[in-house]
Motif scaffolding. Structure first.
Motif, PDB file in Angstrom:
ATOM      1  N   TYR A  93       0.839  -1.187   0.000  1.00 37.31           N
ATOM      2  CA  TYR A  93       0.000   0.000   0.000  1.00 37.31           C
ATOM      3  C   TYR A  93       0.885   1.252   0.000  1.00 37.31           C
ATOM      4  CZ  TYR A  93      -4.216  -2.722   0.669  1.00 37.31           C
ATOM      5  OH  TYR A  93      -5.272  -3.588   0.492  1.00 37.31           O
ATOM      6  N   TYR A  94       0.554   2.175  -0.905  1.00 35.77           N
ATOM      7  CA  TYR A  94       1.335   3.398  -1.086  1.00 35.77           C
ATOM      8  C   TYR A  94       0.482   4.627  -0.813  1.00 35.77           C
ATOM      9  CZ  TYR A  94       4.602   0.410  -3.661  1.00 35.77           C
ATOM     10  OH  TYR A  94       5.484  -0.584  -4.030  1.00 35.77           O
ATOM     11  N   CYS A  95       1.079   5.585  -0.154  1.00 38.65           N
ATOM     12  CA  CYS A  95       0.462   6.887   0.048  1.00 38.65           C
ATOM     13  C   CYS A  95       0.871   7.796  -1.107  1.00 38.65           C
ATOM     14  CB  CYS A  95       0.926   7.456   1.381  1.00 38.65           C
ATOM     15  SG  CYS A  95       0.167   9.022   1.826  1.00 38.65           S
ATOM     16  N   ASN A  96      -0.051   8.647  -1.523  1.00 38.54           N
ATOM     17  CA  ASN A  96       0.176   9.525  -2.679  1.00 38.54           C
ATOM     18  C   ASN A  96      -0.369  10.902  -2.374  1.00 38.54           C
ATOM     19  OD1 ASN A  96      -1.581  10.651  -5.141  1.00 38.54           O
ATOM     20  ND2 ASN A  96       0.271   9.751  -5.997  1.00 38.54           N
ATOM     21  N   ALA A  97       0.342  11.926  -2.858  1.00 42.27           N
ATOM     22  CA  ALA A  97      -0.105  13.304  -2.666  1.00 42.27           C
ATOM     23  C   ALA A  97      -0.035  14.046  -3.998  1.00 42.27           C
ATOM     24  CB  ALA A  97       0.766  14.006  -1.630  1.00 42.27           C
ATOM     25  N   VAL A  98      -1.130  14.691  -4.359  1.00 43.91           N
ATOM     26  CA  VAL A  98      -1.200  15.492  -5.577  1.00 43.91           C
ATOM     27  C   VAL A  98      -1.343  16.951  -5.181  1.00 43.91           C
ATOM     28  CG1 VAL A  98      -2.514  15.977  -7.669  1.00 43.91           C
ATOM     29  CG2 VAL A  98      -2.227  13.617  -6.892  1.00 43.91           C
ATOM     30  N   MET A  99      -0.398  17.771  -5.685  1.00 46.63           N
ATOM     31  CA  MET A  99      -0.364  19.176  -5.286  1.00 46.63           C
ATOM     32  C   MET A  99      -0.474  20.087  -6.494  1.00 46.63           C
ATOM     33  SD  MET A  99       2.678  18.296  -2.719  1.00 46.63           S
ATOM     34  CE  MET A  99       3.186  17.123  -3.963  1.00 46.63           C
ATOM     35  N   GLY A 100      -1.485  19.855  -7.300  1.00 42.90           N
ATOM     36  CA  GLY A 100      -1.690  20.706  -8.455  1.00 42.90           C
ATOM     37  C   GLY A 100      -1.292  20.027  -9.743  1.00 42.90           C
ATOM     38  N   THR A 101      -1.702  20.644 -10.844  1.00 44.82           N
ATOM     39  CA  THR A 101      -1.521  20.055 -12.161  1.00 44.82           C
ATOM     40  C   THR A 101      -0.059  20.032 -12.608  1.00 44.82           C
ATOM     41  OG1 THR A 101      -3.696  20.900 -12.757  1.00 44.82           O
ATOM     42  CG2 THR A 101      -2.280  20.183 -14.556  1.00 44.82           C
ATOM     43  N   PHE A 102       0.710  20.999 -12.199  1.00 47.66           N
ATOM     44  CA  PHE A 102       2.055  21.169 -12.749  1.00 47.66           C
ATOM     45  C   PHE A 102       3.152  20.602 -11.866  1.00 47.66           C
ATOM     46  CE2 PHE A 102       0.401  23.444 -16.199  1.00 47.66           C
ATOM     47  CZ  PHE A 102      -0.598  24.273 -15.727  1.00 47.66           C
ATOM     48  N   ARG A 103       2.772  19.946 -10.792  1.00 43.86           N
ATOM     49  CA  ARG A 103       3.771  19.303  -9.936  1.00 43.86           C
ATOM     50  C   ARG A 103       3.627  17.800 -10.029  1.00 43.86           C
ATOM     51  NH1 ARG A 103       3.859  22.344  -4.051  1.00 43.86           N
ATOM     52  NH2 ARG A 103       4.473  24.409  -4.766  1.00 43.86           N
ATOM     53  N   PRO A 104       4.732  17.072 -10.060  1.00 44.83           N
ATOM     54  CA  PRO A 104       4.603  15.610 -10.057  1.00 44.83           C
ATOM     55  C   PRO A 104       4.059  15.143  -8.708  1.00 44.83           C
ATOM     56  CG  PRO A 104       6.885  16.252  -9.756  1.00 44.83           C
ATOM     57  CD  PRO A 104       6.129  17.512 -10.073  1.00 44.83           C
ATOM     58  N   PRO A 105       3.283  14.071  -8.688  1.00 45.64           N
ATOM     59  CA  PRO A 105       2.771  13.571  -7.421  1.00 45.64           C
ATOM     60  C   PRO A 105       3.890  13.010  -6.558  1.00 45.64           C
ATOM     61  CG  PRO A 105       2.270  12.030  -9.168  1.00 45.64           C
ATOM     62  CD  PRO A 105       2.836  13.259  -9.829  1.00 45.64           C
ATOM     63  N   ALA A 106       3.667  13.020  -5.265  1.00 40.69           N
ATOM     64  CA  ALA A 106       4.632  12.445  -4.334  1.00 40.69           C
ATOM     65  C   ALA A 106       4.155  11.067  -3.899  1.00 40.69           C
ATOM     66  CB  ALA A 106       4.789  13.346  -3.121  1.00 40.69           C
ATOM     67  N   TRP A 107       5.103  10.183  -3.662  1.00 42.12           N
ATOM     68  CA  TRP A 107       4.793   8.818  -3.243  1.00 42.12           C
ATOM     69  C   TRP A 107       5.589   8.455  -1.999  1.00 42.12           C
ATOM     70  CZ3 TRP A 107       1.110   5.880  -5.627  1.00 42.12           C
ATOM     71  CH2 TRP A 107       0.688   6.283  -6.904  1.00 42.12           C
ATOM     72  N   GLY A 108       4.977   7.644  -1.159  1.00 42.22           N
ATOM     73  CA  GLY A 108       5.716   7.060  -0.057  1.00 42.22           C
ATOM     74  C   GLY A 108       6.421   5.807  -0.516  1.00 42.22           C
ATOM     75  N   GLN A 109       7.116   5.158   0.420  1.00 40.61           N
ATOM     76  CA  GLN A 109       7.904   3.983   0.067  1.00 40.61           C
ATOM     77  C   GLN A 109       7.079   2.703   0.062  1.00 40.61           C
ATOM     78  OE1 GLN A 109       7.694   5.226   3.070  1.00 40.61           O
ATOM     79  NE2 GLN A 109       7.475   3.454   4.430  1.00 40.61           N
ATOM     80  N   GLY A 110       5.885   2.759   0.623  1.00 42.39           N
ATOM     81  CA  GLY A 110       4.997   1.605   0.643  1.00 42.39           C
ATOM     82  C   GLY A 110       5.082   0.818   1.927  1.00 42.39           C
ATOM     83  N   THR A 111       3.983   0.166   2.260  1.00 50.43           N
ATOM     84  CA  THR A 111       3.934  -0.717   3.430  1.00 50.43           C
ATOM     85  C   THR A 111       3.174  -1.983   3.049  1.00 50.43           C
ATOM     86  OG1 THR A 111       3.359  -0.848   5.792  1.00 50.43           O
ATOM     87  CG2 THR A 111       1.827   0.368   4.388  1.00 50.43           C
ATOM     88  N   GLN A 112       3.716  -3.117   3.453  1.00 52.99           N
ATOM     89  CA  GLN A 112       3.143  -4.408   3.049  1.00 52.99           C
ATOM     90  C   GLN A 112       1.967  -4.774   3.925  1.00 52.99           C
ATOM     91  OE1 GLN A 112       4.167  -6.711   0.489  1.00 52.99           O
ATOM     92  NE2 GLN A 112       2.229  -7.679   1.073  1.00 52.99           N
ATOM     93  N   VAL A 113       0.882  -5.171   3.280  1.00 50.21           N
ATOM     94  CA  VAL A 113      -0.284  -5.715   3.968  1.00 50.21           C
ATOM     95  C   VAL A 113      -0.500  -7.133   3.446  1.00 50.21           C
ATOM     96  CG1 VAL A 113      -2.786  -5.561   4.246  1.00 50.21           C
ATOM     97  CG2 VAL A 113      -1.378  -3.487   4.361  1.00 50.21           C
ATOM     98  N   THR A 114      -0.522  -8.080   4.350  1.00 48.58           N
ATOM     99  CA  THR A 114      -0.738  -9.470   3.973  1.00 48.58           C
ATOM    100  C   THR A 114      -1.918 -10.012   4.766  1.00 48.58           C
ATOM    101  OG1 THR A 114       1.619  -9.785   3.552  1.00 48.58           O
ATOM    102  CG2 THR A 114       0.281 -11.764   3.794  1.00 48.58           C
ATOM    103  N   VAL A 115      -2.910 -10.529   4.052  1.00 49.56           N
ATOM    104  CA  VAL A 115      -4.104 -11.082   4.681  1.00 49.56           C
ATOM    105  C   VAL A 115      -4.128 -12.580   4.408  1.00 49.56           C
ATOM    106  CG1 VAL A 115      -6.600 -10.952   4.895  1.00 49.56           C
ATOM    107  CG2 VAL A 115      -5.290  -8.903   4.263  1.00 49.56           C
ATOM    108  N   SER A 116      -4.082 -13.363   5.468  1.00 52.17           N
ATOM    109  CA  SER A 116      -4.074 -14.818   5.322  1.00 52.17           C
ATOM    110  C   SER A 116      -5.499 -15.361   5.397  1.00 52.17           C
ATOM    111  CB  SER A 116      -3.213 -15.447   6.410  1.00 52.17           C
ATOM    112  OG  SER A 116      -3.763 -15.184   7.681  1.00 52.17           O
ATOM    113  N   SER A 117      -5.720 -16.448   4.687  1.00 56.16           N
ATOM    114  CA  SER A 117      -7.064 -17.045   4.664  1.00 56.16           C
ATOM    115  C   SER A 117      -7.232 -18.079   5.756  1.00 56.16           C
ATOM    116  CB  SER A 117      -7.308 -17.693   3.302  1.00 56.16           C
ATOM    117  OG  SER A 117      -6.312 -18.635   3.019  1.00 56.16           O
TER     118      SER A 117
END
Length: 117
Positions: A93-117
């Motif tokens: 799972y990644y967090c994302n931030a959009v700060m207007g049309t002319f700026r590239p979006p920012a991303w986090g490094q991600g965090t693993q989510v594992t759901v076992s059955s």
């Protein structure tokens, strides 16, 4: 550019809950849109939920009614509360931030989510 750091991932059984947090280096209430994405092995990254600076939220259909995106003002974090988790929710799972049309979006490094059955 805003810096994003996710936390809260882990291993949980199906039906369980996890709470993901995304800490930002600037005031999240001034960011146009913040979002959570996820990427499962062998699949494309997909949008999970968004929240605008005005507080409007959206969700992808598979998580509606189970996930909630919100903002924690004192902690300046965006939270994804995930309930009734399913094995198909397993992904990075990644967090994302959009700060207007002319700026590239920012991303986090991600965090693993594992759901076992």
């Amino acid at each position: 550019q805003v810096q994003l750091v996710e936390s809260g991932g882990g291993l949980v059984q199906a039906g369980g809950s996890l709470r993901l947090s995304c800490a930002a280096s600037r005031n999240i209430f001034t960011i146009d849109t913040m979002a959570w994405y996820r990427q499962a092995p062998g699949k494309q990254r997909e949008l999970v939920a968004t929240i605008t600076s005005g507080g409007t939220t959206t969700y992808t259909d598979p998580v509606k009614g189970r996930f909630t995106i919100s903002r924690d003002r004192p902690k300046n974090t965006v939270v994804l509360q995930m309930n009734s988790l399913k094995p198909e929710d397993t992904a990075v799972y990644y967090c994302n931030a959009v700060m207007g049309t002319f700026r590239p979006p920012a991303w986090g490094q991600g965090t693993q989510v594992t759901v076992s059955s």
